[in-house]
Every structure is written in C-alpha cells, then in structure tokens.
Design an enzyme around this catalytic site. Structure first.
Site, mmCIF file in Angstrom:
data_model
loop_
_atom_site.group_PDB
_atom_site.id
_atom_site.type_symbol
_atom_site.label_atom_id
_atom_site.label_comp_id
_atom_site.label_asym_id
_atom_site.label_seq_id
_atom_site.Cartn_x
_atom_site.Cartn_y
_atom_site.Cartn_z
ATOM 1 C CD GLU A 90 -2.119 -2.135 1.233
ATOM 2 O OE1 GLU A 90 -1.032 -2.560 1.658
ATOM 3 O OE2 GLU A 90 -3.061 -2.858 0.948
ATOM 4 C CG HIS A 159 -10.834 -6.467 7.864
ATOM 5 N ND1 HIS A 159 -10.019 -7.177 8.701
ATOM 6 C CD2 HIS A 159 -10.326 -6.622 6.622
ATOM 7 C CE1 HIS A 159 -9.065 -7.750 7.997
ATOM 8 N NE2 HIS A 159 -9.220 -7.431 6.730
#
Lengths: 367, 432
Positions: A90, A159
């Site tokens: 990322e 999440h």
C-alpha cells in the site's frame, strides 16, 4: 424520486452500460435500476475511455476483476498497463500514484478496504494532500484514493473502521461519501476529473443495493458537484444528516417518524470535506432541531464537526440540543448481535428524533 | 566476515531470475565488470577502484584519487575520465554546493534561517556525479537534505536561499522550506521530510515515463528518475516495496543510496543486520553497485552506466555510494557520537580537494582557473544571500493560497460556479 422507496433487487444485476443506454433510448420514460457496483464500474469505464491518462491501480483490480468486482471487465478492455495489479504494498503503490500524478497522469488507487490505507496514510496526507501547498502550486496531485470504508458484516475490529473523520480533518484533501448509484457515478466522475487528491469512501454493504437512475445520470458526462449535500427528503420538524449507508437508515427512520407525526428532513451529506455547511445550517434554521448520524467513532467525528458548525452559525435557531448518533466507542466486535448494536440502527435514530422533538414545546411549524 | 564479501559478485546473480530478456542480461554483465568490486570488511568500507584490471587486496591506507588514476594510467589506456570542460563544470558544481551549505550554516546561526536545516557538506560528489549527467526533463527526488540536489539540478541559488529564508521569492514561495524544495521547471520533485517517502514518489515518476512511452505512445519519452536517500532509509518498508515494483515493472529509475554511515546518531552498523546495502538490489532482481562516494569521477562512471541502463529501458539499478557528512545530521545536532578519528579520515578524502588535485595533476586546469571558479561561486552565494535578504516575506493573503489546484478549491471554478456544471469540465467524454 427521493430514493425513499427502494427495493433490493437480489440476484438482478444490470447489464453492461452499452446495452443500458440503448435500452434507455427506447424506453426513455422508465427509471432504470442500477446497483452501486455497476454505477462505480460504469463511471470508471467511461472515465478511462475518455482520458488515456486515467489508470487504475490496486490489489486484485485486474485479473481477479476487483476484490468486490468493482473493476469487472476493465482489464480486458484496457489492458494490464492501465489496470495494474499491484503487490501488497500500500505505501509503495500509493506513493507511486502520487509520483505519477505529479506528472499529470490521473491514477485511481484502490485500497481493498480503507483500513489498509493506514499503511499508506503517509502518502495520502504528506505527499498527496500537502504537495500543492508545499510546492506553492507547482505540483498538483490529481489522484483518487477509493475503496470500501466502514463496517461490513462480521469482519472484526481491524476491517470495520470508518475513516471519514480522519481524512476530513486534513486540509488539501477532498473527501466524498456516496450513498446511491447516482451519487456513486456522479461523485466518482467528478473525483477523477478533479485536479486535487480525493478520498472516495464507498461502502461494501451498499455495493449490491439498487437505486433508480434517470437518463441524466446514465449520460457519460454526468457529474455531481463536490461540496454540495443533497436533501433526500424534505421535512419540517427535525433535520437528520447522514452519509453513506446511514442515509438509508435515516430514510427508514423518517418513514417511521412520519407515522408519529414528525416530519423529518434527511440530508445526504455526499461530501464530508468540504462539508456543505450552508445546506445544513439552512435546514436547521428551518426545522430548529438536528440529529447527526454516522457509523464511525463518536469522539472527534463528523457529527462533532457538524454540531460545532451549527452552534457557531445557527445557535439562536436551535430549539433542542444537537443529538449525535455514532458507532459505539469500541473496536468493532465480531459476534453478530454485538456488532448490530455497535453500529447505529434505525431505532436509535427514531428515538433520538423523538427526544429532540419533545425537549421543548414544539413550535407550530411554519409552512 | 571480510572474506565472504570479497567473493560476492553482486550484480551477476539476479539475472537468471529474470526470464524476459536476454539482452539485458548481456549488457548488464558488461556493465558489471568495469565498475568497482567491493572489497573489505564490514567495519571499514575501503576505497574501491574502478577496475579494468585485476584487483589486488588493498592495504588499509586511504588512497587518493590521483594515485588510483596514476595506476590506471600505467596499466590501461592513457585516456582521462573527463574533458577539461566537464572537469571545470564538476568542480564548479561541487564548490557551489559546499559554499552554499557553509553559508546556510552562517545564516542559521545569525537567525536568518530557522527550523530544520540539514547540510550536505562532504557528500557533494554524489549529487554532482549523478545529477550533472541528467537532462532537464529527468527527475530528481530527494530527502530533507536536498539543497545541493536542487542546486545541481539547476534551481538558481537565489531561489533556494530565498526559500530557506522563508521569503516569497523562494522556489516554493516560502511555503515549503528547507526540507521541501520543489521545482516544476527543473523537475525536482522534492524535498520530503519522512525518510523513504520520496522513494515511492520517484518510482511513480519513473512509472509515468514508462506509461507515457507505452500507453500514451510518446515514443521519445525516455526520462529517467533518480531517487536519493540515505542508509537509514534502507531498513524502511517503503524502500523494499519500491525495489520490488521497480524491478517487476522495469521502471527507468536509479536508486542512489547516500550511505554516510550515520542516521542522526544511529550508526548504520548498529541498525542494519547486513550493512551491505548494494546486496539488496540483486535480491529484487536488479544490479547492486557499491561505489566510493567521495570520488566524483568514480560516481560519474557508475552513474553513466546506471542512467544509461534506465534510459534504454533495461530497468532499475541500486547504487550504494559510500560517503560521509562532515557536519552533524542537522544544525541542531551536537554530533557527539561520531569518532573524531573517523571524521578526520573522511575529511582527508574531501571530494573537492580530490578533484582539484586530479585536475591539476592531469593538466586539465590550472590553480588560477580553479581559484577564479571559487571566487565566482563566492559571489553567486553572496548575491543569493543579498537577494534573499531583500526579498519580501509572503503577504498574509498567501496563507490560504495553493491548498488546492482548483482555483477556488472545492470544485468551484474561477467563475464562481460549480466546475462540474461547466461544459468544458465534462467534455471529452467518449461515447461508451
């Protein structure tokens, strides 16, 4: 056409955009249904076709057709140069996007969920958001960071966080939160065309939901303004602001409240940064009561900012304290019953609205 | 420990892993030989010589450039590494870097410069050696130690000095500062305070160059990007992520490690499990070269090959330049942890004195010519200070400017209406 009456079309997915347009031409009076997923897919498709500088980069966007199938079909159409599968890096690929944006390309960087954006947050904030300022206008960054945000179903604490408040506090970024398919299409197109970094927060649970879309929305030059909220339901007694999935809850709550004689106005914020303060304040000046709804953590959240804005600008118009409904101040639990109560529910909004309306003698509402 | 490294052939290992092109394999073998082989122990990085001949194990004494050159001259062809013009150009650039940084220190202690100032004294050979080989359209990405990178890339000394003083005539109108030098005109992409932050951005610039050539079909786009960063960065995740992606996508980038052995007060040897940074290149499928960063001519030779490789589309290279900063990490650093003997050793290898010696001994320039250059640079730096002093501070209205590229920010165009309603904004959409 305020999106109030929506039906989930399970198992029915809209065919690709080409046939839809031609179908529409023959049935121009029918409002088509489109899922948010298809709306995003079509927006990406059209923008990539219009401008060769737009490219999509992220994990599983290519051969896997998108982790949530948002980029379905794009690899076949545009090739691996423009739909780039990246390694799990990322920080690396967010930075690569920024470097490419410095030179005028228009990257759309997908994070599988915005929770993973924390690995790249240095690049979103320090190199994307601040570069135009630090370089005094020499390096603009026309990049879009997009992906699902907020709670899904049973995915656990790491999440499920909502990042709207974090990104919206940073100058140099624009933060958008679409709700319906119309929002998704219009805002994503505006975001890709925008010359500045945009954080585009979608919601996984909305991907499969269908909304009616007009011809205008399906047109390839359809764009929504960044920084303008939408009044989904006009009302007189209480203002409810919400964004993303919570708009659906707010609308359901409004229907329930109507039976009790409370006419709620529901504002779909669409844009968290810049916040459409004028629309919110105008609405509060009309209804005199405000409820803010968000999925994220309560402290320093979007609701806190809206409350402060209303207190600063429309204090004299408030007849009741501002009610702030947010997710529970805990990391998201896994157990399904706990998860359900950790996120705002329709009943919470209804209760809050009633509290707001009964705090003082309700004024005879002006026409 | 020492013996293991002397046999390490750093650049030939990865190519069997790269199945796509044999041509690159071949040319990089050629590339591997003329450049320096690493010899020496982990404790002391020795002078390495560019070898067209067999190397013998060097003694512990520091060998000056001119000695090596004499040896080369006797054993191989008598050609010199640079012409007179090039030599003077290199000399001028290095002297500019040194004089400028010394002036920065003076100005800081007089209160004209403030905040964090990181000086580049001693490392000029790396900046000059690499950047002087670039074209205007090639990009350079640096760290907070970026003044000299900016100067080598062509940003005027006046603009850099004004920026450091925080004046509106600076290259970033005073909004960036010492650590954030940007120049669109000279393709200097900053200036990043976080270590490792510039590496992905540089990789992105290289990505754009390749994208322009392959997708946008601008066939002559062969721009190369150089990413400069230090030894501390080589332990950071972003560095490895970008080595991987640059090699995976064969991007035209050169990763230049300015290994000055110290990350503030953390010695490279205390922080790194395997201190040989050049070895990290082959692990990702690109050549890893170690070069003496105190010798501008050696750096230049390596740079030529690395930049040439990138320009030809053969992919990235990792170059580790062993160098040293004569001053502390920043002007606020008391620099107590470094051994004075180490500092003295490297001071004896000052790149500017070394180049001067080389030029004079090879009759490329006379003392007088070099003195003229030094005088000229002094004047340039003085002029830069005067200019910066006399420049105005930014006006208060500048505070809110440039947050967005959008002229009024937030999707509102110059005419006050929402940009999305402007037909020009939405034009160009093809029929899907």
């Amino acid at each position: 056409m305020l999106g109030v009456v929506r039906q989930k079309m399970l198992g029915q997915s809209l065919p690709k955009i080409r046939p839809v347009v031609s179908v529409l031409r023959s049935y121009s009076s029918a409002a088509k249904q489109m899922t948010v997923r298809d709306a995003l897919n079509s927006a990406l498709d059209e923008e990539m076709s219009a401008d060769p500088k737009v490219f999509l980069m992220g994990e599983e966007v290519g051969e896997y057709q998108g982790a949530y199938k948002i980029s379905k079909g794009l690899l076949e159409k545009y090739g691996p140069e423009r739909v780039r599968d990246t390694p799990i890096t990322e920080a690396g690929f967010a930075g690569i996007g920024v470097g490419a944006a410095y030179y005028g390309l228009k990257p759309v960087v997908e994070f599988m969920t915005f929770n993973f954006s924390m690995q790249a947050i240095d690049h979103i904030i320090n190199s994307a958001a601040k570069s135009n300022y630090m370089s005094a206008g020499q390096m603009s960054v026309p990049i879009v960071f997009r992906g699902p945000n907020g709670a899904a179903a049973g995915v656990g604490a790491q999440h499920s966080q909502c990042y709207a408040a974090w990104y919206a506090s940073c100058p140099g970024l624009k933060v958008l939160t679409p709700y319906s398919s119309e929002d998704a299409r219009g805002l994503l197109k505006a975001a890709i065309r925008d010359p500045d970094p945009v954080v585009f927060l979608e919601n996984e649970l909305l991907y499969g939901e269908s909304f009616p879309v007009s011809d205008e929305v399906l047109d390839s030059s359809f764009c929504l303004p960044i920084g303008k909220a939408k009044i989904e339901r006009v009302g007189r007694d209480v203002t409810i602001t919400a964004f993303s999935r919570m708009v659906g809850h707010a609308l359901k709550a409004a229907e329930i409240l109507e039976k009790d004689g409370i006419d709620a106005e529901v504002i779909n914020l669409r844009s968290i940064r810049p916040l459409d303060r004028s629309t919110i304040n105008a609405s509060v000046r009309k209804t005199n009561r405000l409820i803010t709804v968000e999925e994220g953590f309560p402290q320093h959240g979007v609701g806190a900012e809206i409350c402060a804005s209303v207190v600063e600008e429309s204090f004299a118009y408030l007849d009741a304290p501002v009610e702030r409904i947010a997710g529970a101040d805990i990391p998201m639990p896994y157990a399904a019953n706990l998860e359900r109560i950790a996120v705002p529910q329709v009943e919470d909004i209804v209760r809050a609205a009633k509290r707001a309306c009964y705090r003082s003698v309700p004024l005879a509402a002006a026409a | 420990m020492a013996t293991a490294f002397s046999t390490a052939k750093f650049s030939t290992q990865p190519f069997p892993l790269n199945p796509t092109s044999t041509t690159s394999h071949d040319s990089s073998i050629v590339f591997a030989r003329p450049t320096s082989q690493f010899l020496g122990s982990t404790r002391k990085f020795r002078l390495t010589s560019s070898s067209k001949f067999n190397l013998s194990r060097r003694s512990k004494t520091v060998v000056a450039v001119s000695d090596v050159v004499k040896q080369k001259k006797s054993k191989s062809s008598p050609s010199l590494l640079i012409t007179k013009e090039e030599g003077l150009d290199l000399y001028e650039d290095m002297v500019l870097g040194r004089a400028f940084e010394d002036m920065c220190a003076q100005m800081y202690y007089r209160g004209k410069m403030f905040g964090f100032v990181h000086l580049y004294n001693g490392q000029e050979a790396v900046s000059t050696g690499f950047i002087k080989l670039l074209k205007q359209q090639d990009s350079v990405v640096s760290t907070y130690r970026d003044h000299v990178h900016a100067l080598s890339k062509g940003v005027p000394a006046r603009a850099v000095m004004s920026e450091l003083f925080g004046k509106t005539t600076g290259c970033c109108r005073g909004q960036g500062g010492s650590m954030h030098m940007f120049s669109r005109e000279h393709n200097l992409l900053g200036g990043f305070a976080f270590i490792g932050e510039g590496i992905p951005v540089a990789t992105g610039a290289a990505f754009t160059s390749k994208y322009k050539r392959e997708v946008l079909k601008e066939a002559d786009c062969d721009h190369v990007t150089l990413a400069f960063f230090g030894d501390g960065t080589c332990n950071n995740g972003q560095f490895f992520e970008c080595l991987n992606m640059a090699a995976l996508w064969k991007l035209p980038i050169v990763f230049v490690v300015e290994n000055n052995l110290w990350a503030i007060g953390m010695s490279h040897l205390r922080a790194t499990s395997d201190p040989h940074i050049y070895k990290k290149g082959p692990a990702f499928g690109m050549p890893g070269i170690h070069v003496d960063g105190m010798d501008v001519l050696k750096v230049r030779e390596v740079a030529k090959e690395a930049i040439g490789r990138a320009r030809r589309g053969e992919g990235p290279t990792l170059v580790e330049c062993e160098t040293y900063r004569f001053r502390g990490h920043s002007l606020a650093d008391p620099d107590e942890l470094r051994d004075p003997a180490e500092k003295a050793r490297y001071a004896a290898r000052d790149p500017i004195t070394a180049l001067k010696k080389y030029l004079i001994e090879n009759s490329l320039a006379s003392e007088a010519e070099l003195k003229t250059i030094e005088k000229k640079i002094d004047e340039v730096v003085e002029d830069a200070v005067e200019f910066a002093d006399e420049s105005p501070v930014p006006s208060r209205s500048q505070l809110l400017e440039n947050v967005f590229a959008d002229p009024k920010g937030f999707g509102i165009g110059p005419d006050g209406r929402y940009r999305c309603e402007d037909p020009k904004f939405t034009e160009g959409t093809a029929h899907v």
